[in-house]
Motif scaffolding. Structure first.
Motif, PDB file in Angstrom:
ATOM      1  N   VAL A 181      92.575 120.007 -45.792  1.00 38.33           N
ATOM      2  CA  VAL A 181      91.444 119.555 -44.913  1.00 38.33           C
ATOM      3  C   VAL A 181      90.648 118.647 -45.774  1.00 38.33           C
ATOM      4  O   VAL A 181      90.158 117.677 -45.504  1.00 38.33           O
ATOM      5  N   ASP A 182      90.473 118.987 -47.289  1.00 43.10           N
ATOM      6  CA  ASP A 182      89.577 118.056 -48.127  1.00 43.10           C
ATOM      7  C   ASP A 182      90.481 116.727 -48.399  1.00 43.10           C
ATOM      8  O   ASP A 182      89.914 115.711 -48.477  1.00 43.10           O
ATOM      9  N   GLU A 183      91.728 116.792 -48.251  1.00 39.28           N
ATOM     10  CA  GLU A 183      92.707 115.647 -48.883  1.00 39.28           C
ATOM     11  C   GLU A 183      93.747 115.476 -48.022  1.00 39.28           C
ATOM     12  O   GLU A 183      95.082 116.078 -47.975  1.00 39.28           O
ATOM     13  N   GLY A 202      81.391 113.377 -40.617  1.00 34.47           N
ATOM     14  CA  GLY A 202      82.645 114.190 -41.270  1.00 34.47           C
ATOM     15  C   GLY A 202      83.701 113.092 -41.072  1.00 34.47           C
ATOM     16  O   GLY A 202      83.670 112.136 -40.810  1.00 34.47           O
ATOM     17  N   ARG A 203      84.942 113.707 -40.956  1.00 36.93           N
ATOM     18  CA  ARG A 203      86.285 113.134 -41.111  1.00 36.93           C
ATOM     19  C   ARG A 203      86.880 113.052 -39.779  1.00 36.93           C
ATOM     20  O   ARG A 203      87.849 112.217 -39.773  1.00 36.93           O
ATOM     21  N   SER A 224      92.663 125.098 -47.318  1.00 35.49           N
ATOM     22  CA  SER A 224      91.500 124.210 -47.250  1.00 35.49           C
ATOM     23  C   SER A 224      91.770 122.697 -48.049  1.00 35.49           C
ATOM     24  O   SER A 224      91.199 121.624 -47.934  1.00 35.49           O
ATOM     25  N   ALA A 225      92.994 122.824 -48.807  1.00 34.56           N
ATOM     26  CA  ALA A 225      93.229 121.713 -49.704  1.00 34.56           C
ATOM     27  C   ALA A 225      93.590 120.404 -48.829  1.00 34.56           C
ATOM     28  O   ALA A 225      93.077 119.184 -49.166  1.00 34.56           O
ATOM     29  N   GLU A 238      92.393 119.995 -38.930  1.00 33.77           N
ATOM     30  CA  GLU A 238      91.659 120.683 -38.593  1.00 33.77           C
ATOM     31  C   GLU A 238      92.405 122.213 -38.545  1.00 33.77           C
ATOM     32  O   GLU A 238      93.474 122.040 -37.745  1.00 33.77           O
TER      33      GLU A 238
END
Lengths: 383, 123
Positions: free
Chosen positions: B80-82, A307-308, B77-78, B38
């Motif tokens: 979290v993804d980026e 993960g990140r 969530s955008a 997070e």
């Protein structure tokens, strides 16, 4: 920033370049420039980065047992320093660099350092040392007292140190100092640049090809400006210096190596010369060579978290069945890898590459895998 | 549209009957390149000052505290993804969560835009 902090000769330049300054090892140092840690890291891997490492300790060590420059002078100074380090210094060729460690009586690591044998005829009996900023006062005091009567140490207080790192470094330095790009990894040459005496070593702390240039304090800013005038070169702060060395799997003293670690559990057994593995004669040799024969109880390994989420220094390492098996000593995000990276110590039976472990981050287990280092390929110039 | 700020550099912006929460532009600049975020799940409740989210740059990890008490109605969530979006548009598209406040009076003690600008310049 406090006035009590020491400043390098490039301090004014850092400010003029818009650096964010922080305290590091008693110095006011640039942690990043307006480009930012991520951009600086990637720039260094793609082009070339210029680092001010003038806070590090530079010194010349010279034998007092025999006339410098005479036959046997190198053997005399090498034998003296070999009582403090496990490296093969005696067989170091003229102009050769060696990465090794200062050890305490128990074989614990007091610092890591570079030892160079100067290339010039007549310089036999001298060694050039570069040690960590935070440890330089202690290191130099130790060397002076332990080698009293055999050698004198002259701290090079009037020298600054610049590092030029990255694939474009050789081209940049060649335009400035013709011929400097011919020297191979882990060799040093002396040059005169516009009247200034430079000690140019092909080495670094990023995993990239590059150079460290020792320059007189009063010419340091001028040299830095000339290097920065090249389109390929950007100034790089301590933030990217740390992420670059971490991706390269290189140790940060005080974190990954300490007095509680030896070259064996620190996974840098290569700092012990072949002859020295048999002959010993360095501090803690009995313990270190025993540990080498038996295998260490724990080992420094690379860790790739899934993960990140980065796992940082101090994070507990657990086996997949929940037992504490070690701790992270360096960790963060690797911009080139585009993923978190870490290193730490684990019990030897969990040290094999590919072993699944958990890193405890904010109380939760973060799955990770024991991985080979470096995390990104090294690009050293070996000729 | 009213925006309020905390001393921990979070912002709270009223949007209909919920509050949009994130980290200030100033905080994003101080953090540097954000590489990990997070966020709490929708439905979780927090008291003002609780650890609510985590934001990490290359350099360091920082906790984000709940600036007001309430229930999470949505997490972004955008980011979290980026995570890099936080550096691009901290007070716009890169909001962290939307909260249904249990005590909107908690906002009264927070700084307005002018007071925060002054506070941020000094910190």
């Amino acid at each position: 920033m406090s006035d009590t902090l020491k400043k390098t000769p490039l301090n004014a330049l850092h400010h003029s370049l818009g650096a964010k300054m922080v305290e590091f090892a008693g110095y006011e140092m640039p942690v990043q420039y307006p480009m930012g840690v991520m951009g600086e890291h990637l720039h260094t891997r793609e082009k070339a980065g210029l680092f001010d490492v003038s806070h590090m300790g530079q010194a010349f060590l010279q034998t007092t047992q025999i006339t410098p420059g005479s036959d046997g002078a190198h053997e005399a100074i090498a034998s003296a320093i070999e009582t403090l380090v496990p490296g093969e210094i005696r067989k170091l060729k003229k102009g050769g660099l060696r990465y090794t460690v200062l050890l305490n009586k128990e074989g614990g690591i007091l610092d890591d350092l570079m030892i160079t044998r100067p290339p010039k005829d007549g310089s036999e009996g001298s060694l050039f040392l570069v040690v960590n900023a935070a440890k330089k006062a202690e290191d130099f005091a130790l060397i002076e007292s332990e080698l009293a009567g055999r050698a004198v140490l002259e701290v090079a207080k009037k020298r600054a140190l610049l590092a030029l790192q990255g694939p474009a470094a050789a081209g940049v330095i060649d335009r400035l100092i013709p011929g400097a790009s011919e020297q191979t990894f882990m060799t040093m040459r002396s040059f005169v640049w516009q009247g200034a005496s430079l000690i140019v070593s092909r080495c670094g702390y990023t995993g990239e090809d590059g150079f460290e240039i020792s320059v007189p304090n009063d010419r340091a800013e001028e040299l830095a400006k000339v290097l920065l005038a090249d389109d390929a070169v950007a100034p790089i702060g301590l933030g990217a210096r740390d992420s670059l060395r971490l991706e390269a799997g290189l140790c940060l003293y005080g974190h990954d190596l300490t007095p509680e670690t030896t070259p064996i559990d620190g996974n840098i057994a290569f700092v012990i010369g072949k002859r020295r593995r048999e002959g010993g004669g360095f501090p803690g040799a009995t313990r270190i060579l025993q540990q080498r024969a038996d295998g260490p109880a724990r080992l420094r390994v690379g860790l790739l978290p899934e993960g990140r989420a980065p796992a940082r220094e101090g994070a507990e390492i657990q086996s997949t069945d929940g037992k504490t098996i070690g701790a992270v000593t360096s960790g963060g995000f690797g911009p080139t890898l585009g993923a978190p990276v870490a290193m730490g110590y684990v019990d030897a039976d969990h040290a094999e590459t590919g072993t699944s472990v958990n890193l405890i981050v904010r109380g939760k287990p973060l799955p990770a895998t024991v991985a080979d280092m470096p995390f990104v390929p090294q690009n050293y110039y070996r000729g | 549209m009213t925006v309020k700020y905390t001393k921990d550099h979070e912002y709270v912006r009223a949007e209909g009957d919920v509050y949009v929460i994130g980290v200030s532009k100033h905080a994003a600049e101080q953090l540097g390149d954000v590489v990990f975020v997070e966020l709490p799940d929708a439905g979780k409740t927090f008291k003002k000052g609780d650890d609510m989210a985590v934001v990490e740059s290359v350099k360091a990890a920082s906790d984000v505290y709940a600036p007001i008490s309430g229930e999470i109605v949505e997490a972004n969530s955008a980011i979290v993804d980026e995570p890099a979006k936080v550096n691009e548009d901290a007070e716009g598209a890169a909001w962290f969560v939307k909260i249904r406040a249990s005590d909107p009076a908690e906002l009264d003690a927070m700084m307005d835009e002018a007071a925060y600008a002054e506070f941020a310049a000094e910190s």
